[in-house]
Design a protein around this motif. Sequence first.
Motif, short mmCIF file in Angstrom:
data_model
loop_
_atom_site.label_atom_id
_atom_site.label_comp_id
_atom_site.label_asym_id
_atom_site.label_seq_id
_atom_site.Cartn_x
_atom_site.Cartn_y
_atom_site.Cartn_z
N GLN A 32 36.01 23.81 52.10
CA GLN A 32 34.74 23.08 52.21
C GLN A 32 34.88 21.66 51.67
O GLN A 32 34.34 20.71 52.23
N PHE A 33 35.59 21.52 50.57
CA PHE A 33 35.79 20.20 49.98
C PHE A 33 36.57 19.29 50.94
O PHE A 33 36.21 18.13 51.15
N ILE A 34 37.60 19.82 51.58
CA ILE A 34 38.38 19.02 52.53
C ILE A 34 37.52 18.61 53.71
O ILE A 34 37.61 17.47 54.21
N LYS B 34 28.05 20.95 41.75
CA LYS B 34 29.12 21.06 42.74
C LYS B 34 29.79 19.70 42.93
O LYS B 34 29.25 18.65 42.57
N VAL B 35 30.97 19.71 43.50
CA VAL B 35 31.67 18.47 43.83
C VAL B 35 31.07 17.97 45.13
O VAL B 35 31.25 18.59 46.18
N HIS B 36 30.32 16.87 45.08
CA HIS B 36 29.54 16.50 46.27
C HIS B 36 29.62 15.02 46.64
O HIS B 36 29.56 14.67 47.81
N ASN B 37 29.75 14.11 45.68
CA ASN B 37 29.82 12.68 46.01
C ASN B 37 31.26 12.31 46.39
O ASN B 37 31.96 11.60 45.67
N PHE C 258 44.97 11.66 44.92
CA PHE C 258 44.85 12.92 44.19
C PHE C 258 45.48 14.04 45.02
O PHE C 258 45.68 13.92 46.23
N LEU C 259 45.80 15.13 44.32
CA LEU C 259 46.51 16.27 44.90
C LEU C 259 45.63 17.50 44.78
O LEU C 259 45.02 17.75 43.74
N LEU C 260 45.58 18.28 45.85
CA LEU C 260 44.81 19.53 45.88
C LEU C 260 45.75 20.66 46.28
O LEU C 260 46.48 20.54 47.27
N VAL D 10 44.29 22.30 40.93
CA VAL D 10 44.86 23.55 41.42
C VAL D 10 43.78 24.63 41.43
O VAL D 10 43.12 24.86 40.42
N ALA D 11 43.60 25.27 42.58
CA ALA D 11 42.69 26.41 42.74
C ALA D 11 41.31 26.15 42.15
O ALA D 11 40.80 26.92 41.34
N PRO D 12 40.66 25.06 42.54
CA PRO D 12 39.39 24.70 41.91
C PRO D 12 38.18 25.39 42.53
O PRO D 12 38.14 25.67 43.72
N VAL D 13 37.18 25.63 41.71
CA VAL D 13 35.83 25.85 42.22
C VAL D 13 35.28 24.49 42.62
O VAL D 13 35.46 23.51 41.90
N THR D 14 34.68 24.40 43.77
CA THR D 14 34.05 23.13 44.18
C THR D 14 32.54 23.26 44.35
O THR D 14 31.85 22.25 44.38
N ASP D 15 32.05 24.48 44.44
CA ASP D 15 30.62 24.73 44.58
C ASP D 15 30.33 26.06 43.91
O ASP D 15 30.89 27.10 44.32
N TRP D 16 29.49 26.08 42.88
CA TRP D 16 29.27 27.30 42.12
C TRP D 16 28.55 28.37 42.91
O TRP D 16 28.51 29.54 42.49
N ARG D 17 28.00 28.06 44.05
CA ARG D 17 27.44 29.10 44.91
C ARG D 17 28.54 29.97 45.49
O ARG D 17 28.27 31.07 45.97
N PHE D 18 29.78 29.48 45.47
CA PHE D 18 30.90 30.22 46.04
C PHE D 18 31.58 31.14 45.02
O PHE D 18 32.47 31.89 45.38
N TYR D 19 31.19 31.03 43.74
CA TYR D 19 31.89 31.83 42.74
C TYR D 19 31.07 33.07 42.38
O TYR D 19 29.89 33.18 42.72
N ASP D 20 31.70 34.01 41.65
CA ASP D 20 31.05 35.31 41.44
C ASP D 20 29.83 35.19 40.55
O ASP D 20 29.71 34.30 39.69
#
Length: 864
Positions: free
Chosen positions: A787-789, A756-759, A769-771, A724-734
Motif C-alpha cells: 500500500q505504501f509503494i 499511518k504513513v500518509h504524507n 530510502f530503502l524498503l 524493514v518489515a514496517p507497519v504503515t497503517d495501523w488498521r492493517f495490524y492485529d
Amino acid sequence: MLTKEYIPLSDRQKAASFSWKYISMVLIVLIYGTSLLLSQVNSLYINHKTYDRREKEQSVLFKDEFQSSEETTNNLILETSTNNDKKPLTFKDVRNGTFYPEIKEIQWIQTPTSLTNDSGDYIVVENHNYYLKSLLDSEKNLSLYELGDTINYNDLNYSVEGVTFSNDLKLAVLTCNKRHNWRHSYFASYFIYDVESKNIEPIISTNEKENSNIALSIISPDSQKIAYILENNVYLKDVSNFENPKTTQITFDGSAQIFNGKPDWVYEEEVFESDTALWWSPDSSNLVILRSNDTEVPIFPIPYFVQQNPGNSSSYPIIDEIKYPKAGFQNPIVDILIYNVENDILKSLPDSDPFHNDSDIDNTDRLITEITWVGNDQVLIRVTNRESDILKIFIVSCPKSSDLELSSFVSRFEDGRGDKSWFEITHNTIHIPKSNERELDGYIDMIGVDGYDHLAYFSPPNASEPKVYLTNGEWEVVEGAAAFDYVNDKVYFISTEKSSIERHVYSVNLDGTSKKNITDITLESWFDVSFSKGARYLLLSYEGPNVPYQKLLDLYNESSEIFTDNKALKNILNEYDIPQINYGNITLDENLIINYKETLPLNFDPKKKYPLLFFVYGGPGSQLVQKSFAVSFSSVIAAELNAVVVTIDGRGTGFKGKKFRNIVRDNLGNYEVLDQISAAKYWISKGYIDTERTAIWGWSYGGYMTLKTLEYDEGNVFKYGMSVAPVTDWRFYDSVYTERYMHTPQNNLEGYENSKVHNVTNFKSSKRFLLMHGTGDDNVHFQNSLQFIDMLDIAGVENYDMYVFPDSDHSIRWHNAGLIVYDRLFTWLSRAFGGEFEQVYSVANYGGQYNGVIDGRYFMDLYG
C-alpha cells in the motif's frame, strides 16, 4: 507483537538459528513482545542517578564474587584501542559467530520436598547428553539421556530437537522433526522415553501421521500424565504405567475455527507469547483449557511462492489462510474449560455466572490475558476489554465434587480510561501457598504505585486490595516476582532501582520489610535469573556490559561456583579492535531526559566529520538502550563504515514510569518521532557529524518509526532511511496489540489517520530510502509495504529502493534471507554514505509526460 522477531524486542519480539543470532540481539526482540520487533539489545553506559547512602550500606551477597578484576576491566568494549597490532572488527567476524558468548540453560527439577527442603536438582546438557546434577550433593552426576541428536523408531530416523523430563525423572518427552507454524508454535513427532529401561514409544502409537502432527505436550507436575494437542483438541495420556498407557480425549469440537488448549494466531503472538493455552493445577488434579472460537474472525490469505526446492516450485502458489483479527474487526471469543482428572469431567462456567455477565466487558470482546493457579482448587483469570483499559481479576472455584458447578468472583477491578492508560499483558503472577504461619493461599502481582510498576501481595486470592505493598519508588520491578522462598518467606525480583538501563536482583520479605540487593549495585550490570523450585539456589546470568558469565549460587550458605566463564571469548576480544560504546542520558526540550547508546568509529577523532546512523525501535513499553553485551550490527557499521551509531529510547518506551510511557496513547508515531529528530539534532550539534550523511533504520515497529521520521522530517535532519518489515497503517495490524495503544478505529478515527504513513510527498525531500519486506510475513503483512509503494507511485515518488524476500516471515530467514537481509542493509548504507545517491532522481509531472534526472543525464520516458 511488533518485532518482540525480539529484535531484535522486534519486536517479535524473542531468533535466527545462526545468522543474526550472532550479530546482536536484534533478532531477539524480533522474536518483546512487546509486540513489533524490539531490535538488537546493545551494551550501554549511563549517568545513572545517585542512590541513597543507605542503599550502599545494605547487605550485598557475594559482592566479591560477581565480577573479578578481569571482568570489571572493560577496555575491550568501552575504550577504543589504538594498538595497530589488533585486528579491526569486520562484518565477517560478527556474522560467523566469533563474538557469541556461551550461555547454558538448565531445567530445575521439582521434588515433593522442594518447597521445604530444596535439593537444587537440575538437568544440564553437555555434549548432547543430559545429566542430573545437584547443588546440595556435588557428587551427583547421573546420565539421564545419551541417545544423541537422532533416534530410530520402526526403521525411521527422527531428529531430536528437545528433551523435557518429568519431575520424578522416570520419563522424558522427546520433541522430534519440528515443522514451523507461527512465531512460537510448531508441529512435531513426540516420543516418550523411559529413563530406566531406555525404551521409546510415540505418544500416539497407533498412527505415525497423527503422532507427527501433535502441536504441544505438557507433563503433569506429578509426572503421571501428559496433556497434548492434536487437531485443536486436548488429549490426556496416563503414563503411570509406561507399558500400558491409557489415552483419554477431553475435547471434541476442535477445528479450524475452534482452538482448545492451543492459542490461535493472535493469542500466540500477542497474549501468551507461547504455543501453550492449558495449565495444570499444582497437584495435577485439574487442567485449565483456554477455548477460542474464531468463527467470526476474518481470514487473511498469505501466498507462498517458493516452498519447494529453489527453482522447482509449483505452477501456482500455496495459499495459507490465517484467522487474523485486524484493528476494529472481530476478535476470537475466549472462554475457559476445567477438566477434573479423577472424575473425568470437563466443566465450564454456567451462563449465569458473573464471568459471562460482566457489565464492563462484553463476552465477545474480552481478552483473557493470564491464567494462574492460586491453590489446587482456585484459579486466577486476568481479563481486560479489547482496548485494554479495563482490568478485572476473576477467581474461579473448582469444587472436587462432580455434582457442583464452577463459579467465579470478581476480586479486583482497575480502570485506566480516566488517565489514558492501558494494561500491558503480563504473565508474572505467582502463587504463595499457605503455611503454618499463613492459613490462606495468596499471590503476588504487579500493580501500579504512583505511576510505577511494583509488587503487591494479595491474600486470600479473592482479596480486592493488597495485603502488603512489597515495593515502591520511582523505579520499576521487571517482569514480576522472580521466585518465592517458602522457608524464609522471601520474595526475589529484578528491578531498575539503580538505573533504568541496568538490571539488578533484590529480595524483600513477604511482609514488605528488609529489602536487600543480591547483586552488587556498585557495578554496572545487566542480570537475568533462574531459581530452583524452592528458591534456595539461583542460576545468575551476567549479561553485560562486559563479557557474560554465569554462576550457580546457594543463597542460604552465600556460596557460589562458576557455571560458564566465556574465557575463550575474552581471549578473542583481546585480538580485536572493537568500537567504543558510550551510554548516558541527554536532556531534550521541556527537560525531557532520555537514555542513549552511542557506538563510535575506530580511532574516533572528535575533530573529524562522521556519518550518523540512528538505530530505532521505539514501540510502547520497549527498550533498546540496555547495558548488555553485544558486538552487534551497530558495531559493524561503526567499524567498517566509520560511522557514529546512536540509539535512544524516547517517549513511549518502557521502564521509566507511566507518565513517560503513556503519552503515546491514541497517537502513535508522533512523540516518538519528535524525540528521534531532537536527539539527532543534539548529536549534530556536537560537531563531529557530517550533516549530509545522516540515516535512520529499524525493523518492524522500528521500520514504522523510520518511515514516520522521514515523513515528518522532510530531509532536514535525516537524509537517508532503511525500513524493514514496517507497519504503515495501523488498521492493517492485529487488534490486540494495536487497540491497546490506539483504541479501535471506530473510537479513534483521527488518531489512526494521523498515525499511518500518509504524507508521502514529504519523502521527495529525502535523498533516498530503502524498503524491505518478506512476502510471507504473517505478523506485519506485506500489504503494509504494498500500500505504501502504491501511494508513492501515485505521488510520483521514486527516490527509493525496494527488496523483497520471497516467503520470508517477519524475521526474514527463508532460503538464506537471514544473511542477505543484513548484506543488503550494509551495502546500501555503504553506498549512501559513499555519496552514490547524492544526485537524486526527481520527477516533474507535465500532464502525462515527465522529465527525469538520473546521474545528471536527461531522458524522456516512453510516454514522451
